[in-house]
Design a protein around this motif. Structure first.
Motif, PDB file in Angstrom:
ATOM      1  N   ALA A   4      18.836  15.917  35.129  1.00 30.14           N
ATOM      2  CA  ALA A   4      18.036  16.934  34.446  1.00 30.14           C
ATOM      3  C   ALA A   4      16.634  16.367  34.278  1.00 30.14           C
ATOM      4  O   ALA A   4      16.460  15.154  34.127  1.00 30.14           O
ATOM      5  CB  ALA A   4      18.649  17.268  33.083  1.00 30.14           C
ATOM      6  N   THR A  52      18.755  19.821  37.707  1.00 27.84           N
ATOM      7  CA  THR A  52      18.590  20.851  36.683  1.00 27.84           C
ATOM      8  C   THR A  52      17.238  20.679  36.031  1.00 27.84           C
ATOM      9  O   THR A  52      16.935  19.619  35.477  1.00 27.84           O
ATOM     10  CB  THR A  52      19.693  20.744  35.611  1.00 27.84           C
ATOM     11  OG1 THR A  52      20.980  20.863  36.230  1.00 27.84           O
ATOM     12  CG2 THR A  52      19.537  21.833  34.561  1.00 27.84           C
ATOM     13  N   ARG A  65      23.999  13.800  38.971  1.00 25.20           N
ATOM     14  CA  ARG A  65      23.501  15.020  38.330  1.00 25.20           C
ATOM     15  C   ARG A  65      22.306  14.666  37.444  1.00 25.20           C
ATOM     16  O   ARG A  65      22.448  13.871  36.522  1.00 25.20           O
ATOM     17  CB  ARG A  65      24.608  15.669  37.514  1.00 25.20           C
ATOM     18  CG  ARG A  65      25.877  16.005  38.319  1.00 25.20           C
ATOM     19  CD  ARG A  65      27.038  16.320  37.400  1.00 25.20           C
ATOM     20  NE  ARG A  65      27.342  15.197  36.520  1.00 25.20           N
ATOM     21  CZ  ARG A  65      28.093  15.280  35.420  1.00 25.20           C
ATOM     22  NH1 ARG A  65      28.614  16.458  35.064  1.00 25.20           N
ATOM     23  NH2 ARG A  65      28.333  14.220  34.684  1.00 25.20           N
TER      24      ARG A  65
END
Length: 291
Positions: free
Chosen positions: A98, A127, A96
């Motif tokens: 960002a 993200t 994940r």
């Protein structure tokens, strides 16, 4: 096929018998009782209809058929073992990430492209947001790592500078400054500046740079994406400061004469949580790629 299925449990003993050349040696290498080896060989003879053992004095030795069958059994078992080890060693799971808006077109795709060919079983969740939004997501455990500009001041985070990115002035092609080979701060003090909006990393970097230079150009437009800002510049509505990259917009990029016209690109992880295997491997690849 039925004979093959019936033979499968006996493959380790056939392989060991062919390799060691005797029942005793096969039993020792497999750490099983000798009678078990003998029973397994007898059952294999029933299944295959082949003579697999022969007496040499007091010893029982493999026949030529047993050696050929045992070598095939060993090759099969070795292949299965290697395949199983490969599957277990493959990095799986998800990473994940960002990242700031201005890094989504350049740094992040490069890092993922370097990682995916060696680890195709890993999925990514991406993200995009402002610098503060990226750091908030990281501290909350919503992402594994974040790509941002400027090292954050937090004991809860671990940061590594990946690279320094040069900042340049972007002006319309017809602008009087477009003819210059380098730009000084006094050249833009009275210009209309187009900037990214407050809260974004590039805006924070630009504002800090202008403060150090002691100038305050009038900000006429604000945008969220670099592409939007450059579109406004190309339309003749002002100038802007952007990272030195190849852009599709019809603008002229001019380097600054000031050595501090740079920004640090940083990879940040949590100092309080252990990364998953997939995330740790990705971080390692990204650090190696850029540093």
């Amino acid at each position: 096929m039925d004979d093959l299925q019936a033979l499968l449990p006996h493959l380790p003993i056939l392989a060991a018998f062919a390799e060691m050349g005797q029942v005793t040696g096969a039993a020792e290498i497999l750490a099983v009782p000798q009678p078990q080896v003998s029973r397994s060989l007898a059952r294999a003879e029933e299944i295959t209809g082949l003579t697999l053992k022969q007496r040499h004095g007091r010893e029982v030795r493999p026949t030529k058929d047993a050696i050929r069958l045992g070598e095939a059994a060993k090759a099969t078992l070795t292949n299965l073992d290697n395949t199983l080890n490969d599957l277990r060693s493959e990095v799986r799971g998800s990473v994940r990430l960002a990242f700031q808006h201005s890094l989504g077109e350049h740094v992040v795709p490069q890092a993922i492209s370097a990682f995916v060919p060696e680890h195709p079983q890993v999925d990514f969740t991406l993200t995009q947001g402002s610098r503060s939004e990226c750091l908030e997501a990281l501290e909350a455990g919503k992402v594994d790592a974040a790509f941002i500009a400027i090292i954050p001041d937090s004991m809860r985070l671990e940061s590594q500078i990946l690279m320094q990115e040069q900042l340049v002035l972007a002006v319309p092609n017809s602008h009087p400054l477009a003819a210059k080979s380098t730009i000084h701060s006094h050249d833009i003090a009275d210009q209309d500046l187009i900037a990214t909006r407050h809260g974004l990393g590039l805006r924070r970097t630009t504002d800090a740079l202008l403060r150090r230079w002691g100038i305050s150009p009038r900000v006429t437009f604000e945008g969220q994406e670099i592409s939007t800002v450059l579109g406004l510049v190309a339309a003749g509505l002002g100038i802007t400061i952007v990272p030195s990259r190849a852009y599709r917009h019809e603008v002229t990029l001019i380097p600054f004469a000031h050595k501090d016209a740079v920004r640090d690109l940083v990879l940040v992880t949590s100092a309080e949580r252990t990364l998953t295997t997939a995330a740790a491997r990705f971080v390692e690849v990204a650090r190696t790629l850029f540093t």
